[in-house]
Enzyme design. Structure first.
Site, mmCIF file in Angstrom:
data_model
loop_
_atom_site.group_PDB
_atom_site.id
_atom_site.type_symbol
_atom_site.label_atom_id
_atom_site.label_comp_id
_atom_site.label_asym_id
_atom_site.label_seq_id
_atom_site.Cartn_x
_atom_site.Cartn_y
_atom_site.Cartn_z
ATOM 1 N N SER A 56 0.282 -7.337 6.255
ATOM 2 C CA SER A 56 -0.950 -6.680 5.811
ATOM 3 C C SER A 56 -1.958 -7.624 5.158
ATOM 4 O O SER A 56 -3.144 -7.321 5.125
ATOM 5 C CB SER A 56 -0.641 -5.532 4.856
ATOM 6 O OG SER A 56 -0.200 -6.021 3.608
ATOM 7 N N LYS A 101 -2.670 -6.331 -2.376
ATOM 8 C CA LYS A 101 -3.891 -6.123 -1.579
ATOM 9 C C LYS A 101 -5.062 -6.818 -2.266
ATOM 10 O O LYS A 101 -5.007 -7.219 -3.408
ATOM 11 C CB LYS A 101 -4.225 -4.635 -1.447
ATOM 12 C CG LYS A 101 -3.110 -3.757 -0.896
ATOM 13 C CD LYS A 101 -2.838 -4.005 0.556
ATOM 14 C CE LYS A 101 -1.689 -3.100 1.027
ATOM 15 N NZ LYS A 101 -1.051 -3.572 2.209
#
Length: 182
Positions: A56, A101
């Site tokens: 990711s 993230k």
């Protein structure tokens, strides 16, 4: 007479030599233990390592790598939120796992998605770090970040479970555990 005393002092008994060796060994073990405890403190309180299990965050952080993060800054205060930071936080969906993230927007910002691009407060966002340009899509076209929250996305937009897909799209700043160093 004085010479005899000097000779006696110079000649050590086997017990005295053994005691000195034991003390030296204890001293060395104490030094090692001190260094070990200091390292344990640093890597559990001040810094932490995180393993990256998925793609990711590619190409910025490759799958299978470890990242070093600053934890001490967030032990006694909430994360303040800075666009572009890479942060580790508790999964807002309640899985109990930690996620990593990039912060895209902070409190008061509006994030919009148009034709695969991200717009921040009405301006096209420059994102040289994403894996595939013009690949950012969302079920919702616009989000306004509330107070004490951030909006996060992975750099590999096509393969990231992030704010676009969380039950609540915003990560509370108090849920941020650490920030990637470097």
């Amino acid at each position: 007479m004085m010479e005899m005393r000097k000779q006696e002092k110079q000649q050590k008994t086997p017990q005295a030599e053994s005691r000195n060796e034991t003390l030296q060994c204890l001293l060395e073990c104490g030094k090692f233990l001190g260094v070990f405890l200091f390292a344990l403190f640093v890597f559990n309180v001040i810094l932490e390592m995180h393993y990256i299990p998925s793609e990711s965050m590619e190409p910025t952080i490759m799958t299978g790598r470890y990242v070093l993060c600053d934890r001490a800054s967030y032990l006694f205060k909430d994360y303040e939120g800075h666009r572009g930071d890479i942060v580790v936080f508790e999964d807002p969906n309640g899985s109990g796992s930690l996620l990593i993230k990039r912060v895209i927007a902070v409190a008061g910002d509006t994030v919009e998605f148009k034709d695969g691009d991200v717009y921040l407060n009405g301006e096209l966002s420059e994102e040289p770090y994403i894996k595939t340009p013009h690949s950012t899509h969302s079920f919702q076209t616009s989000y306004t970040v509330p107070e004490n929250s951030i909006f996060v996305m992975g750099d590999n937009r096509e393969n990231s479970m992030d704010s676009r897909f969380f039950a609540s799209p915003f990560v509370e700043t108090r849920a941020v555990r650490s920030r990637k160093l470097g």
